[in-house]
Motif scaffolding. Sequence first.
Motif, short mmCIF file in Angstrom:
data_model
loop_
_atom_site.label_atom_id
_atom_site.label_comp_id
_atom_site.label_asym_id
_atom_site.label_seq_id
_atom_site.Cartn_x
_atom_site.Cartn_y
_atom_site.Cartn_z
N PHE A 80 14.99 -7.31 11.40
CA PHE A 80 15.88 -6.36 10.96
C PHE A 80 17.28 -7.03 10.72
N GLU A 81 17.80 -7.51 11.29
CA GLU A 81 19.19 -8.15 11.45
C GLU A 81 19.40 -9.12 10.08
N ARG A 82 18.15 -9.73 9.84
CA ARG A 82 18.09 -10.59 8.67
C ARG A 82 18.14 -9.92 7.34
N LEU A 83 17.97 -8.72 7.26
CA LEU A 83 17.85 -7.73 6.07
C LEU A 83 19.26 -7.33 5.60
N ALA A 84 19.55 -7.48 4.43
CA ALA A 84 20.84 -7.01 3.94
C ALA A 84 20.67 -5.61 3.48
N ASP A 144 0.94 -1.26 0.00
CA ASP A 144 -0.11 0.05 0.09
C ASP A 144 0.92 1.32 0.12
N ASP A 145 1.86 1.28 0.77
CA ASP A 145 2.50 2.76 1.11
C ASP A 145 3.98 2.29 1.33
N ILE A 146 5.04 1.94 0.42
CA ILE A 146 6.24 1.28 0.79
C ILE A 146 7.15 2.53 0.88
N LEU A 147 6.59 3.80 0.79
CA LEU A 147 7.71 5.04 0.98
C LEU A 147 7.34 5.68 2.76
N SER A 148 6.26 4.83 3.07
CA SER A 148 6.04 5.31 4.51
C SER A 148 7.17 5.24 5.29
N GLY A 149 7.42 6.46 6.27
CA GLY A 149 8.49 6.55 7.03
C GLY A 149 8.21 6.08 8.58
N TYR A 150 6.99 5.58 8.67
CA TYR A 150 6.43 5.12 9.77
C TYR A 150 6.39 3.63 9.85
N ARG A 151 7.38 3.00 10.48
CA ARG A 151 7.82 1.56 10.67
C ARG A 151 7.87 0.98 12.12
N ALA A 152 7.34 -0.07 12.03
CA ALA A 152 7.59 -0.95 13.26
C ALA A 152 7.94 -2.24 13.20
N PHE A 153 9.07 -2.83 13.72
CA PHE A 153 9.71 -3.98 13.60
C PHE A 153 10.45 -4.94 14.65
N THR A 154 10.68 -5.88 14.58
CA THR A 154 11.72 -6.73 15.60
C THR A 154 12.96 -6.45 15.14
N VAL A 155 13.87 -6.38 16.03
CA VAL A 155 15.38 -6.46 15.88
C VAL A 155 15.96 -7.70 15.25
N GLU A 156 15.31 -8.59 15.51
CA GLU A 156 15.68 -9.84 14.99
C GLU A 156 15.45 -9.87 13.44
#
Length: 337
Positions: A185-189, A171-183
């Motif tokens: 995030f660490e999987r992303l390159a 829907d809105d991939i450019l949104s700057g409002y994000r919530a995520f788990t640290v775990e």
Amino acid sequence: MENDAVRADRRCDDGRVVAMTDETRDISAEDVCILIPTLEEAATIGDVIDGFHDEGYTNVLVVDGGSEDDTREIARDRGAEVFVQSGDGKGQAVREAMRYVDVPYVLMLDGDGTYDPEDAETMLEPLAHGYEHVIGNRFADMDDDAMKALNGFGNRMINRAFRFIHGADYDDILSGYRAFTVESFERLALDSDGFTIETELAVECVKHGVDTTVVPVSYSARPEESETNLHPIKDGGTIILALYSLAKTNNPLFYFGSLGVAGILAGGVIASYVLWRWIQYGAGHEILALVSAAAILLGVQLLMFGVLSDMLVTLHREQRRRLEQITREARQGNDDD
């Protein structure tokens, strides 16, 4: 779009069915870091931090890109932890800031006052139900003057391009409002330095099978005294190029296939011109004929390479899912013991 209830199972954007339970994680305010990248946000950063304090979130981390106004001083006065990033760009700031996070959840937003701290609970609730990444959809409740017509058009075109290229609807991939788990995030390159960080986050979530959902948030206009750091044409073009470039590893069939089709079409056009000249005037163009043949052959090879790459990516994803399933089963077995 699932953001109001947890079902017994859920089908992800890539077709996987993920088993879900009615159990929820207990996420307290102490478990959440409010991450705010800033650059010249003295006019708004104080109100943003105060808003989160009013909601009970006191762990606020401000990573500043070298502001020459009073952004850092105001943030410190309002009780936030502040540091200056070592590089340039929002993407680099986010990656560097994650080294300072010592809690399991992150709520990230811009410091320009356009996002509402009261939406924090809405953003974090899906994480309690097992999701790993949450995107706040600005178009769900946007002020009339919050986004210029050109920006709105560009945002929608970019979202459609993302859906077409990467096969997920966020829907809105450019949104700057994000919530995520640290775990997760660490999987992303991630290696983006500038404003393409949101785009790269969305692509990496699809690529690595991060369970992602979208929730509605409010989006307000920037205060008059706050100036944007975005350049619609320049940054929009950069984002489109990033979407295409990131398809190299996430959707290689599209990436190499589009190059292959372009080569075949270019060769076909040149070959048609050579044929027309020969029929019309009896004149041959050996060099152009060789160029057209080479372009067509290169295009066919790129198409074949795209098909093979897509097969390898599919196999890799299947192996990763099996490993994740084995890991989950092993953890469950340990918990039962």
